[in-house]
Write a protein that holds these residues in place. Structure first.
Motif, PDB file in Angstrom:
ATOM      1  N   ASP A  98      31.104  53.184  36.349  1.00  0.00           N
ATOM      2  CA  ASP A  98      30.304  52.132  36.966  1.00  0.00           C
ATOM      3  C   ASP A  98      30.638  50.816  36.277  1.00  0.00           C
ATOM      4  O   ASP A  98      30.301  50.618  35.116  1.00  0.00           O
ATOM      5  CB  ASP A  98      28.812  52.437  36.831  1.00  0.00           C
ATOM      6  N   VAL A  99      31.320  49.925  37.008  1.00  0.00           N
ATOM      7  CA  VAL A  99      31.735  48.641  36.452  1.00  0.00           C
ATOM      8  C   VAL A  99      30.629  47.624  36.717  1.00  0.00           C
ATOM      9  O   VAL A  99      30.192  47.441  37.841  1.00  0.00           O
ATOM     10  CB  VAL A  99      33.060  48.167  37.080  1.00  0.00           C
ATOM     11  N   ARG A 100      30.193  46.955  35.654  1.00  0.00           N
ATOM     12  CA  ARG A 100      29.127  45.954  35.747  1.00  0.00           C
ATOM     13  C   ARG A 100      29.723  44.581  35.478  1.00  0.00           C
ATOM     14  O   ARG A 100      30.334  44.345  34.430  1.00  0.00           O
ATOM     15  CB  ARG A 100      28.043  46.277  34.726  1.00  0.00           C
ATOM     16  N   LEU A 101      29.545  43.680  36.444  1.00  0.00           N
ATOM     17  CA  LEU A 101      30.012  42.303  36.305  1.00  0.00           C
ATOM     18  C   LEU A 101      28.808  41.386  36.148  1.00  0.00           C
ATOM     19  O   LEU A 101      27.908  41.390  36.986  1.00  0.00           O
ATOM     20  CB  LEU A 101      30.800  41.874  37.547  1.00  0.00           C
ATOM     21  N   VAL A 102      28.801  40.603  35.070  1.00  0.00           N
ATOM     22  CA  VAL A 102      27.697  39.685  34.810  1.00  0.00           C
ATOM     23  C   VAL A 102      28.293  38.309  34.519  1.00  0.00           C
ATOM     24  O   VAL A 102      29.208  38.184  33.705  1.00  0.00           O
ATOM     25  CB  VAL A 102      26.847  40.142  33.598  1.00  0.00           C
ATOM     26  N   GLY A 103      27.776  37.294  35.196  1.00  0.00           N
ATOM     27  CA  GLY A 103      28.255  35.947  34.934  1.00  0.00           C
ATOM     28  C   GLY A 103      27.866  34.993  36.048  1.00  0.00           C
ATOM     29  O   GLY A 103      27.218  35.367  37.021  1.00  0.00           O
ATOM     30  N   ILE A 104      28.282  33.746  35.851  1.00  0.00           N
ATOM     31  CA  ILE A 104      27.990  32.697  36.830  1.00  0.00           C
ATOM     32  C   ILE A 104      29.315  32.176  37.360  1.00  0.00           C
ATOM     33  O   ILE A 104      30.221  31.828  36.599  1.00  0.00           O
ATOM     34  CB  ILE A 104      27.175  31.556  36.179  1.00  0.00           C
ATOM     35  N   VAL A 105      29.422  32.130  38.694  1.00  0.00           N
ATOM     36  CA  VAL A 105      30.634  31.644  39.346  1.00  0.00           C
ATOM     37  C   VAL A 105      30.289  30.434  40.201  1.00  0.00           C
ATOM     38  O   VAL A 105      29.121  30.093  40.370  1.00  0.00           O
ATOM     39  CB  VAL A 105      31.283  32.756  40.204  1.00  0.00           C
ATOM     40  N   ASP A 106      31.333  29.788  40.760  1.00  0.00           N
ATOM     41  CA  ASP A 106      31.120  28.580  41.556  1.00  0.00           C
ATOM     42  C   ASP A 106      30.863  28.868  43.037  1.00  0.00           C
ATOM     43  O   ASP A 106      30.123  28.137  43.685  1.00  0.00           O
ATOM     44  CB  ASP A 106      32.332  27.653  41.422  1.00  0.00           C
ATOM     45  N   THR A 107      31.497  29.921  43.573  1.00  0.00           N
ATOM     46  CA  THR A 107      31.408  30.166  45.014  1.00  0.00           C
ATOM     47  C   THR A 107      31.296  31.661  45.327  1.00  0.00           C
ATOM     48  O   THR A 107      31.622  32.509  44.497  1.00  0.00           O
ATOM     49  CB  THR A 107      32.661  29.636  45.746  1.00  0.00           C
ATOM     50  N   GLN A 108      30.889  31.932  46.560  1.00  0.00           N
ATOM     51  CA  GLN A 108      30.841  33.315  47.038  1.00  0.00           C
ATOM     52  C   GLN A 108      32.251  33.890  47.160  1.00  0.00           C
ATOM     53  O   GLN A 108      32.457  35.086  46.965  1.00  0.00           O
ATOM     54  CB  GLN A 108      30.117  33.385  48.396  1.00  0.00           C
ATOM     55  N   VAL A 109      33.220  33.041  47.436  1.00  0.00           N
ATOM     56  CA  VAL A 109      34.613  33.482  47.537  1.00  0.00           C
ATOM     57  C   VAL A 109      35.065  34.096  46.212  1.00  0.00           C
ATOM     58  O   VAL A 109      35.778  35.107  46.186  1.00  0.00           O
ATOM     59  CB  VAL A 109      35.528  32.305  47.953  1.00  0.00           C
ATOM     60  N   GLN A 110      34.643  33.503  45.092  1.00  0.00           N
ATOM     61  CA  GLN A 110      35.001  34.038  43.781  1.00  0.00           C
ATOM     62  C   GLN A 110      34.348  35.403  43.551  1.00  0.00           C
ATOM     63  O   GLN A 110      34.963  36.306  42.985  1.00  0.00           O
ATOM     64  CB  GLN A 110      34.594  33.059  42.682  1.00  0.00           C
ATOM     65  N   ILE A 111      33.106  35.554  43.985  1.00  0.00           N
ATOM     66  CA  ILE A 111      32.429  36.851  43.863  1.00  0.00           C
ATOM     67  C   ILE A 111      33.178  37.894  44.683  1.00  0.00           C
ATOM     68  O   ILE A 111      33.453  39.002  44.204  1.00  0.00           O
ATOM     69  CB  ILE A 111      30.954  36.759  44.307  1.00  0.00           C
ATOM     70  N   ASP A 112      33.523  37.528  45.914  1.00  0.00           N
ATOM     71  CA  ASP A 112      34.235  38.466  46.787  1.00  0.00           C
ATOM     72  C   ASP A 112      35.582  38.872  46.195  1.00  0.00           C
ATOM     73  O   ASP A 112      35.970  40.040  46.257  1.00  0.00           O
ATOM     74  CB  ASP A 112      34.438  37.849  48.173  1.00  0.00           C
ATOM     75  N   ALA A 113      36.283  37.916  45.599  1.00  0.00           N
ATOM     76  CA  ALA A 113      37.584  38.211  44.995  1.00  0.00           C
ATOM     77  C   ALA A 113      37.424  39.148  43.797  1.00  0.00           C
ATOM     78  O   ALA A 113      38.212  40.087  43.617  1.00  0.00           O
ATOM     79  CB  ALA A 113      38.267  36.917  44.573  1.00  0.00           C
ATOM     80  N   ALA A 114      36.397  38.907  42.991  1.00  0.00           N
ATOM     81  CA  ALA A 114      36.154  39.766  41.825  1.00  0.00           C
ATOM     82  C   ALA A 114      35.790  41.183  42.261  1.00  0.00           C
ATOM     83  O   ALA A 114      36.273  42.168  41.686  1.00  0.00           O
ATOM     84  CB  ALA A 114      35.047  39.171  40.965  1.00  0.00           C
ATOM     85  N   LEU A 115      34.961  41.307  43.288  1.00  0.00           N
ATOM     86  CA  LEU A 115      34.568  42.633  43.772  1.00  0.00           C
ATOM     87  C   LEU A 115      35.761  43.378  44.367  1.00  0.00           C
ATOM     88  O   LEU A 115      35.919  44.584  44.154  1.00  0.00           O
ATOM     89  CB  LEU A 115      33.450  42.506  44.803  1.00  0.00           C
ATOM     90  N   LYS A 116      36.612  42.665  45.093  1.00  0.00           N
ATOM     91  CA  LYS A 116      37.813  43.285  45.661  1.00  0.00           C
ATOM     92  C   LYS A 116      38.716  43.800  44.547  1.00  0.00           C
ATOM     93  O   LYS A 116      39.254  44.901  44.622  1.00  0.00           O
ATOM     94  CB  LYS A 116      38.562  42.270  46.527  1.00  0.00           C
ATOM     95  N   LEU A 117      38.843  43.015  43.512  1.00  0.00           N
ATOM     96  CA  LEU A 117      39.667  43.397  42.379  1.00  0.00           C
ATOM     97  C   LEU A 117      39.134  44.677  41.723  1.00  0.00           C
ATOM     98  O   LEU A 117      39.898  45.590  41.406  1.00  0.00           O
ATOM     99  CB  LEU A 117      39.688  42.247  41.368  1.00  0.00           C
ATOM    100  N   VAL A 118      37.827  44.760  41.533  1.00  0.00           N
ATOM    101  CA  VAL A 118      37.236  45.947  40.907  1.00  0.00           C
ATOM    102  C   VAL A 118      37.440  47.166  41.796  1.00  0.00           C
ATOM    103  O   VAL A 118      37.765  48.251  41.310  1.00  0.00           O
ATOM    104  CB  VAL A 118      35.734  45.739  40.607  1.00  0.00           C
TER     105      VAL A 118
END
Length: 112
Positions: free
Chosen positions: A75-95
């Motif tokens: 179970d990978v947990r990502l915690v942090g603050i990003v600038d855009t939803q696009v960055q969240i989507d990219a991080a989730l795709k990567l995981v």
């Protein structure tokens, strides 16, 4: 004579039931013997976290952000603050594409 036919029918019914019940046993045993392709079965959690952290550094716009990555039992947990939803989507795709990642606990938030 009828008694013999009745016993024969019952015997055939019992044999048929035994054969049908026996057919399911090899497939269960086969399932146990052949491991399924599980993404999290052979990769240590520390290696999964390291792969995700290194991969995050390759995504433009995310490499400078402070994202904490931790993994427990796949179970990978990502915690942090990003600038855009696009960055969240990219991080989730990567995981999702990372070997050993089974589930994602997304705690990334967009900067206000």
């Amino acid at each position: 004579m009828i008694n013999i036919f009745l016993k024969l029918r019952w015997s055939l019914a019992v044999v048929a039931i035994m054969l049908l019940m026996g057919c399911s046993k090899p497939s269960e045993a086969l399932h146990v013997l052949i491991p399924t392709a599980s993404k999290s079965s052979s990769v240590p959690d520390s290696e999964v976290s390291q792969k995700v952290q290194l991969a995050l550094l390759t995504i433009p716009g995310i490499e400078t952000l402070d994202i904490n990555v931790s993994t427990r039992k796949g179970d990978v947990r990502l915690v942090g603050i990003v600038d855009t939803q696009v960055q969240i989507d990219a991080a989730l795709k990567l995981v999702r594409e990372t070997d050993g990642a089974f589930t994602i606990n997304n705690q990334l938030t967009i900067k206000q």
